[in-house]
Design a protein around this motif. Sequence first.
Motif, PDB file in Angstrom:
ATOM      1  N   LEU A 245      61.637 143.363  57.829  1.00  0.00           N
ATOM      2  CA  LEU A 245      63.197 142.786  58.152  1.00  0.00           C
ATOM      3  C   LEU A 245      63.622 142.918  56.521  1.00  0.00           C
ATOM      4  O   LEU A 245      65.041 142.570  56.689  1.00  0.00           O
ATOM      5  CB  LEU A 245      62.519 141.072  58.115  1.00  0.00           C
ATOM      6  CG  LEU A 245      62.117 140.871  59.521  1.00  0.00           C
ATOM      7  CD1 LEU A 245      61.556 139.488  59.538  1.00  0.00           C
ATOM      8  CD2 LEU A 245      63.433 141.057  60.478  1.00  0.00           C
ATOM      9  N   HIS A 246      63.036 142.889  55.505  1.00  0.00           N
ATOM     10  CA  HIS A 246      63.657 142.957  54.107  1.00  0.00           C
ATOM     11  C   HIS A 246      64.300 144.288  54.310  1.00  0.00           C
ATOM     12  O   HIS A 246      65.677 144.430  53.763  1.00  0.00           O
ATOM     13  CB  HIS A 246      62.573 143.023  53.115  1.00  0.00           C
ATOM     14  CG  HIS A 246      63.042 143.653  51.621  1.00  0.00           C
ATOM     15  ND1 HIS A 246      64.268 142.844  51.074  1.00  0.00           N
ATOM     16  CD2 HIS A 246      62.987 144.578  50.841  1.00  0.00           C
ATOM     17  CE1 HIS A 246      64.301 143.293  49.812  1.00  0.00           C
ATOM     18  NE2 HIS A 246      63.644 144.632  49.850  1.00  0.00           N
ATOM     19  N   ILE A 251      69.619 147.509  54.873  1.00  0.00           N
ATOM     20  CA  ILE A 251      70.657 148.379  55.755  1.00  0.00           C
ATOM     21  C   ILE A 251      71.733 147.508  56.362  1.00  0.00           C
ATOM     22  O   ILE A 251      73.110 148.205  56.386  1.00  0.00           O
ATOM     23  CB  ILE A 251      69.583 148.975  57.018  1.00  0.00           C
ATOM     24  CG1 ILE A 251      68.631 149.850  56.289  1.00  0.00           C
ATOM     25  CG2 ILE A 251      70.610 149.831  58.020  1.00  0.00           C
ATOM     26  CD1 ILE A 251      67.511 150.268  57.428  1.00  0.00           C
ATOM     27  N   LEU A 252      71.840 146.273  56.826  1.00  0.00           N
ATOM     28  CA  LEU A 252      72.758 145.482  57.272  1.00  0.00           C
ATOM     29  C   LEU A 252      73.716 145.383  56.306  1.00  0.00           C
ATOM     30  O   LEU A 252      74.919 145.553  56.395  1.00  0.00           O
ATOM     31  CB  LEU A 252      72.194 144.288  57.857  1.00  0.00           C
ATOM     32  CG  LEU A 252      73.201 143.232  58.320  1.00  0.00           C
ATOM     33  CD1 LEU A 252      72.715 142.424  59.559  1.00  0.00           C
ATOM     34  CD2 LEU A 252      73.830 142.273  57.498  1.00  0.00           C
ATOM     35  N   ILE A 253      73.359 145.090  55.204  1.00  0.00           N
ATOM     36  CA  ILE A 253      74.193 144.819  54.190  1.00  0.00           C
ATOM     37  C   ILE A 253      74.953 146.060  53.618  1.00  0.00           C
ATOM     38  O   ILE A 253      76.320 146.131  53.315  1.00  0.00           O
ATOM     39  CB  ILE A 253      73.601 144.274  52.883  1.00  0.00           C
ATOM     40  CG1 ILE A 253      72.997 142.732  53.154  1.00  0.00           C
ATOM     41  CG2 ILE A 253      74.568 144.095  51.593  1.00  0.00           C
ATOM     42  CD1 ILE A 253      71.980 142.104  52.016  1.00  0.00           C
ATOM     43  N   ALA A 254      74.269 147.108  53.562  1.00  0.00           N
ATOM     44  CA  ALA A 254      75.038 148.477  53.235  1.00  0.00           C
ATOM     45  C   ALA A 254      75.974 148.785  54.355  1.00  0.00           C
ATOM     46  O   ALA A 254      76.969 149.435  53.867  1.00  0.00           O
ATOM     47  CB  ALA A 254      73.846 149.587  53.121  1.00  0.00           C
ATOM     48  N   GLU A 255      75.708 148.712  55.726  1.00  0.00           N
ATOM     49  CA  GLU A 255      76.705 149.111  56.832  1.00  0.00           C
ATOM     50  C   GLU A 255      77.686 148.227  57.004  1.00  0.00           C
ATOM     51  O   GLU A 255      78.498 148.631  57.894  1.00  0.00           O
ATOM     52  CB  GLU A 255      75.542 149.483  57.976  1.00  0.00           C
ATOM     53  CG  GLU A 255      74.779 150.428  57.733  1.00  0.00           C
ATOM     54  CD  GLU A 255      75.234 151.872  57.662  1.00  0.00           C
ATOM     55  OE1 GLU A 255      76.280 151.958  58.156  1.00  0.00           O
ATOM     56  OE2 GLU A 255      74.531 152.741  56.952  1.00  0.00           O
ATOM     57  N   ARG A 256      77.424 147.032  56.747  1.00  0.00           N
ATOM     58  CA  ARG A 256      78.428 145.942  57.139  1.00  0.00           C
ATOM     59  C   ARG A 256      79.811 146.128  56.427  1.00  0.00           C
ATOM     60  O   ARG A 256      81.048 145.626  56.770  1.00  0.00           O
ATOM     61  CB  ARG A 256      78.174 144.423  57.167  1.00  0.00           C
ATOM     62  CG  ARG A 256      77.821 144.058  55.923  1.00  0.00           C
ATOM     63  CD  ARG A 256      77.244 142.439  55.908  1.00  0.00           C
ATOM     64  NE  ARG A 256      76.986 142.075  54.672  1.00  0.00           N
ATOM     65  CZ  ARG A 256      76.422 140.701  54.378  1.00  0.00           C
ATOM     66  NH1 ARG A 256      76.084 139.911  55.410  1.00  0.00           N
ATOM     67  NH2 ARG A 256      76.052 140.341  53.226  1.00  0.00           N
ATOM     68  N   GLY A 257      79.847 146.810  55.260  1.00  0.00           N
ATOM     69  CA  GLY A 257      80.814 146.919  54.280  1.00  0.00           C
ATOM     70  C   GLY A 257      81.570 145.697  54.020  1.00  0.00           C
ATOM     71  O   GLY A 257      80.746 144.797  53.437  1.00  0.00           O
ATOM     72  N   GLY A 258      82.861 145.099  53.934  1.00  0.00           N
ATOM     73  CA  GLY A 258      83.441 144.081  53.525  1.00  0.00           C
ATOM     74  C   GLY A 258      83.346 143.121  54.534  1.00  0.00           C
ATOM     75  O   GLY A 258      83.891 141.938  54.234  1.00  0.00           O
ATOM     76  N   LEU A 306      69.361 137.545  58.863  1.00  0.00           N
ATOM     77  CA  LEU A 306      69.523 138.947  58.082  1.00  0.00           C
ATOM     78  C   LEU A 306      71.040 138.771  57.556  1.00  0.00           C
ATOM     79  O   LEU A 306      71.913 138.644  58.482  1.00  0.00           O
ATOM     80  CB  LEU A 306      69.124 140.145  58.642  1.00  0.00           C
ATOM     81  CG  LEU A 306      67.859 140.115  59.399  1.00  0.00           C
ATOM     82  CD1 LEU A 306      67.843 141.660  59.942  1.00  0.00           C
ATOM     83  CD2 LEU A 306      66.753 139.913  58.478  1.00  0.00           C
ATOM     84  N   GLY A 307      71.305 139.025  56.031  1.00  0.00           N
ATOM     85  CA  GLY A 307      72.529 139.018  55.504  1.00  0.00           C
ATOM     86  C   GLY A 307      73.242 137.680  55.300  1.00  0.00           C
ATOM     87  O   GLY A 307      74.108 137.860  54.745  1.00  0.00           O
ATOM     88  N   ILE A 308      72.317 136.514  55.396  1.00  0.00           N
ATOM     89  CA  ILE A 308      72.712 135.022  55.358  1.00  0.00           C
ATOM     90  C   ILE A 308      72.709 134.768  53.510  1.00  0.00           C
ATOM     91  O   ILE A 308      73.498 134.497  52.909  1.00  0.00           O
ATOM     92  CB  ILE A 308      72.320 134.205  55.858  1.00  0.00           C
ATOM     93  CG1 ILE A 308      72.848 134.263  57.462  1.00  0.00           C
ATOM     94  CG2 ILE A 308      72.719 132.543  55.549  1.00  0.00           C
ATOM     95  CD1 ILE A 308      74.250 133.893  57.761  1.00  0.00           C
ATOM     96  N   VAL A 309      71.462 135.199  53.467  1.00  0.00           N
ATOM     97  CA  VAL A 309      71.011 134.871  51.700  1.00  0.00           C
ATOM     98  C   VAL A 309      70.361 135.982  51.477  1.00  0.00           C
ATOM     99  O   VAL A 309      69.038 136.319  51.530  1.00  0.00           O
ATOM    100  CB  VAL A 309      70.066 133.625  51.655  1.00  0.00           C
ATOM    101  CG1 VAL A 309      70.061 133.479  50.158  1.00  0.00           C
ATOM    102  CG2 VAL A 309      70.761 132.530  52.391  1.00  0.00           C
TER     103      VAL A 309
END
Length: 418
Positions: A245-246, A251-258, A306-309
């Motif tokens: 999950l980490h 990957i989510l943070i890198a791919e979601r952009g702004g 994922l991506g909240i904190v």
Amino acid sequence: MTTAMTAGHDAASEEPTYRILLIEDDKGDALLVEELLYDTGLRFELTTRTTLAEARAELAGAPIDCVLLDLHLPDVSGTDAVVAVRRLAPHTAVIVLTGLSEAQAGTDAMAAGAQDYLVKGKVEADLLHRTVRYAVYRSKTERASAEAQATRLRAEENARLERGLLPQPMLDTSTVRVTSRYLPGAAMALLGGDFLDVVEGDDGLLHAVVGDVSGHGPDAAALGVCLRIAWRSLVLGGHRGEDLLHLMERILIAERGGQQLFATCTLLTLDQHAGTATLHLAGHHEPLLTTAEGTRELAAAHGVALGIVPGLRSWPSTVVPLPAAGALTLYTDGLTEGHNGATSERLGVEGLLALIGRLPSADPATHVDLLIRETYELNAGRHSDDLAVLRLDWGDRPAHPSGRSDDEGTPRAQRTRS
């Protein structure tokens, strides 16, 4: 001034009633057009506006079949008037009214998108009759063609997205039967960010994921595909639980952009030999367990989406004992967030369990299809979230002390996939 009228002809006639909008600032010309329409024999309702600004409300309201447009209005003129009307009502027939000295104006107007043009002072009832009918027919034909093209393109896009969001399970020796369904939240809609997958690892365990990216549309779908592929690759690479999950969160943070997109998901590891399921919930709800006694929601510890904190890494595991035969159903909230019949309440998990209890016995694929159909009928189209369902069924597999089962090596059961 607005006037609505119907030509005095037999109401039982098969001739349609044309809703016509006349945009003409000259009262004399407007009256002549009105009289000509009466002489055509067409059944019609006529609304007159003197400027494009006044006509906007009519074009934004109930559908108009045909616009009769003067090219010299107080607030717009020439081909700009045609372009403006077409922008406001792209699927409405437009017939331009030109002056006697404007030989080229009609041709230019058609090049700008008008279906036809008529020269003031040279229009007779028969000509107006034919022109209106032909223009409306041509406009409807163009609209039908555009809708068919859009449907085809949307189907192709959905097919490409479905290959990424709803893959073929990777099973080698497992006898678990996999049933998966994915539906967009509305007719003609693109698939959203829901995703699911099932993989049998080299350790012989069955790994599954169901997830939901926040938002709708191509961005959410692209991120869902990315996470689903990342999950499969990481699982096959030996990553499990919190570590998995980490990496997915990174990957989510890198791919979601702004964009501030986040994702919820449930990770499941099914060990048939040990008779256990290990769960990790990242902002997602618990799976359902079906046995001979009925269906219930599993109790499991919750972790953050994922991506909240980023970096919190709070995803506790829960190990659940399983019966020798049963089914686990993982799903996204499109299955429970719809309305519960005529009430204003959401279906929720309790309503879903009650619904499952009322469904007739059926094979897994039929049961999932019935469940989705019933939830959609209860909702009556009032909620439009995407929906993904993954059901895993297993039979009685007594385990040897060595960890081998009695039927190891036999062909695995049929798997159903939409």
